[in-house]
Design an enzyme around this catalytic site. Structure first.
Site, PDB file in Angstrom:
ATOM      1  N   ASP A  68       2.711  16.369  11.084  1.00 57.03           N
ATOM      2  CA  ASP A  68       2.954  15.923   9.707  1.00 57.03           C
ATOM      3  C   ASP A  68       1.639  15.839   8.932  1.00 57.03           C
ATOM      4  O   ASP A  68       1.377  14.869   8.216  1.00 57.03           O
ATOM      5  CB  ASP A  68       3.689  14.578   9.721  1.00 57.03           C
ATOM      6  CG  ASP A  68       4.428  14.304   8.403  1.00 57.03           C
ATOM      7  OD1 ASP A  68       4.557  15.244   7.591  1.00 57.03           O
ATOM      8  OD2 ASP A  68       4.866  13.163   8.188  1.00 57.03           O
ATOM      9  N   VAL A 110       4.102  -0.376   4.009  1.00 60.22           N
ATOM     10  CA  VAL A 110       2.788  -0.741   4.541  1.00 60.22           C
ATOM     11  C   VAL A 110       2.183  -1.756   3.573  1.00 60.22           C
ATOM     12  O   VAL A 110       2.125  -1.502   2.372  1.00 60.22           O
ATOM     13  CB  VAL A 110       1.867   0.496   4.684  1.00 60.22           C
ATOM     14  CG1 VAL A 110       0.488   0.090   5.190  1.00 60.22           C
ATOM     15  CG2 VAL A 110       2.485   1.543   5.600  1.00 60.22           C
ATOM     16  N   LYS A 113       1.977  -2.027   9.126  1.00 63.88           N
ATOM     17  CA  LYS A 113       3.050  -1.042   8.924  1.00 63.88           C
ATOM     18  C   LYS A 113       4.354  -1.638   9.426  1.00 63.88           C
ATOM     19  O   LYS A 113       4.474  -1.982  10.606  1.00 63.88           O
ATOM     20  CB  LYS A 113       2.723   0.275   9.626  1.00 63.88           C
ATOM     21  CG  LYS A 113       3.764   1.366   9.361  1.00 63.88           C
ATOM     22  CD  LYS A 113       3.235   2.748   9.718  1.00 63.88           C
ATOM     23  CE  LYS A 113       4.301   3.820   9.455  1.00 63.88           C
ATOM     24  NZ  LYS A 113       3.801   5.175   9.684  1.00 63.88           N
ATOM     25  N   LEU A 125       0.824  -1.216   0.000  1.00 64.45           N
ATOM     26  CA  LEU A 125       0.000   0.000   0.000  1.00 64.45           C
ATOM     27  C   LEU A 125       0.854   1.260   0.000  1.00 64.45           C
ATOM     28  O   LEU A 125       0.429   2.318  -0.470  1.00 64.45           O
ATOM     29  CB  LEU A 125      -0.905   0.021   1.240  1.00 64.45           C
ATOM     30  CG  LEU A 125      -1.964  -1.065   1.336  1.00 64.45           C
ATOM     31  CD1 LEU A 125      -2.576  -1.082   2.743  1.00 64.45           C
ATOM     32  CD2 LEU A 125      -3.056  -0.846   0.300  1.00 64.45           C
ATOM     33  N   GLY A 126       2.044   1.145   0.546  1.00 66.35           N
ATOM     34  CA  GLY A 126       2.915   2.316   0.638  1.00 66.35           C
ATOM     35  C   GLY A 126       4.344   1.878   0.877  1.00 66.35           C
ATOM     36  O   GLY A 126       4.582   0.759   1.338  1.00 66.35           O
ATOM     37  N   GLY A 185       8.489   3.585   1.725  1.00 62.64           N
ATOM     38  CA  GLY A 185       9.337   4.754   1.959  1.00 62.64           C
ATOM     39  C   GLY A 185      10.642   4.318   2.567  1.00 62.64           C
ATOM     40  O   GLY A 185      10.930   3.113   2.639  1.00 62.64           O
ATOM     41  N   GLY A 195      10.301   1.958   5.649  1.00 70.37           N
ATOM     42  CA  GLY A 195       9.866   0.566   5.557  1.00 70.37           C
ATOM     43  C   GLY A 195       8.728   0.489   4.582  1.00 70.37           C
ATOM     44  O   GLY A 195       8.813   1.025   3.486  1.00 70.37           O
TER      45      GLY A 195
END
Ligand code: ADP
Ligand code: MG
Ligand code: MG
Length: 280
Positions: free
Chosen positions: A128, A21, A36, A13-14, A16, A19
């Protein structure tokens, strides 16, 4: 713990430097969830536990991502589980240069404001706020949730370095020379919230260049103090009421910035975009 023994990975899903997700199915429960993964190489156990426990603590708010109370480690990662937001994050649905319709933008930021108000009532500052950290459950933003509490700190704790994401960072925090004696403050989130709202309504940042410049701030201060009546061109599409709101949200002077509580008053106005210039 062997992740694959309990979870089946469906897709990423993500990703960076932190690490990743992953969307997974819990093999025994049969439920979908987002895991996560934070790299042990770059994440201290203390930071992982802070993000996990803050997220869990804030979970009761209906506009904050829900946690399952699952946390574990593998050889390489610290891991926690949260509910899966099936439409992804807000960044992916804002059409560049165009923005979302006023109705969608309003519905979305209203929910973010409730989440922020809750967070602030717990004496926490998110630090953030940006579209990537607002998860959505449908593309019309009928249900959105604030997530990613990796930067969240208690209000009043000392600021050690520039954090967050530069276009959303309040001007006082961009000026590194002033960091001595600076404290984590709610007004950081209010600035980012203002940038977020502007992005949603226009598909652009409030300034013309990639990043806000000093001259942008100077001109902005003059406009905010009403020393000049010329509205910057990218602002012409907003109604008087919306402009008044943006002056307070994006107040370059920190002490003139409004609180999240005050934001709710602005939502009672029906129109943010000028009907004549409104191309939505
Ligand atoms: P980071 O702290 O590195 O920014 P995030 O928690 O913000 O990590 O997650 C990174 C990205 O992964 C998000 O911007 C979003 O696109 C996706 N993502 C994270 N959590 C979820 C979730 N629960 N459901 C769906 N997508 C998610
Ligand atoms: Mg994030
Ligand atoms: Mg983070």
């Amino acid at each position: 713990l062997e992740v694959n023994k309990y979870y089946e990975v469906i897709r990423e899903l993500g990703k960076g430097t932190y690490g990743k997700v992953d969307l997974v199915i819990h093999k025994i429960r049969g439920t979908k969830m987002a895991l996560k993964f934070l790299k042990k190489k770059t994440t201290k156990l203390k930071s992982f536990l802070r993000e996990y426990s803050i997220s869990l603590y804030l979970s009761p708010c209906p506009f904050i991502i829900n946690m399952f109370g699952i946390a574990f480690e593998t050889d390489e990662y610290y891991v926690f589980a949260q509910e899966y937001a099936l439409a992804g994050d807000l960044f992916d649905i804002i059409p560049p240069q165009v923005g979302l319709t006023e109705a969608v933008a309003k519905r979305c930021v209203h929910q973010v404001a409730i989440a922020l108000d809750y967070l602030h009532s717990k004496k926490l500052v998110h630090r953030d706020i940006k579209p990537e950290n607002i998860l959505i459950f449908d593309r019309e933003c009928r249900k959105v949730k604030l997530s990613d509490f990796g930067m969240t700190r208690r209000a009043g704790s000392p600021v050690k370095r520039v954090s967050g994401t530069i276009p959303y960072t309040a001007p006082e925090l961009c000026d590194v020379s002033r960091h001595e004696g600076f404290c984590v403050d709610y007004s950081t989130d209010v600035w980012a919230f203002g940038v977020l709202l502007f992005c949603m309504l226009t598909g652009n940042f409030p300034w013309e260049k990639a990043l806000p410049s000093d001259s942008f701030y100077q001109e902005f201060i003059r406009w905010q103090r009403r020393r000049t009546t010329t509205v910057p061109s990218q602002w012409r599409r907003f109604t008087e009421q919306a402009l008044r709101m943006f002056r307070r949200l994006l107040s370059v002077e920190q002490d003139r910035r409004c609180s999240v509580k005050e934001v709710f008053g602005y939502f009672s106005h029906s129109w943010m975009l000028d009907a004549e210039n409104n191309n939505n």
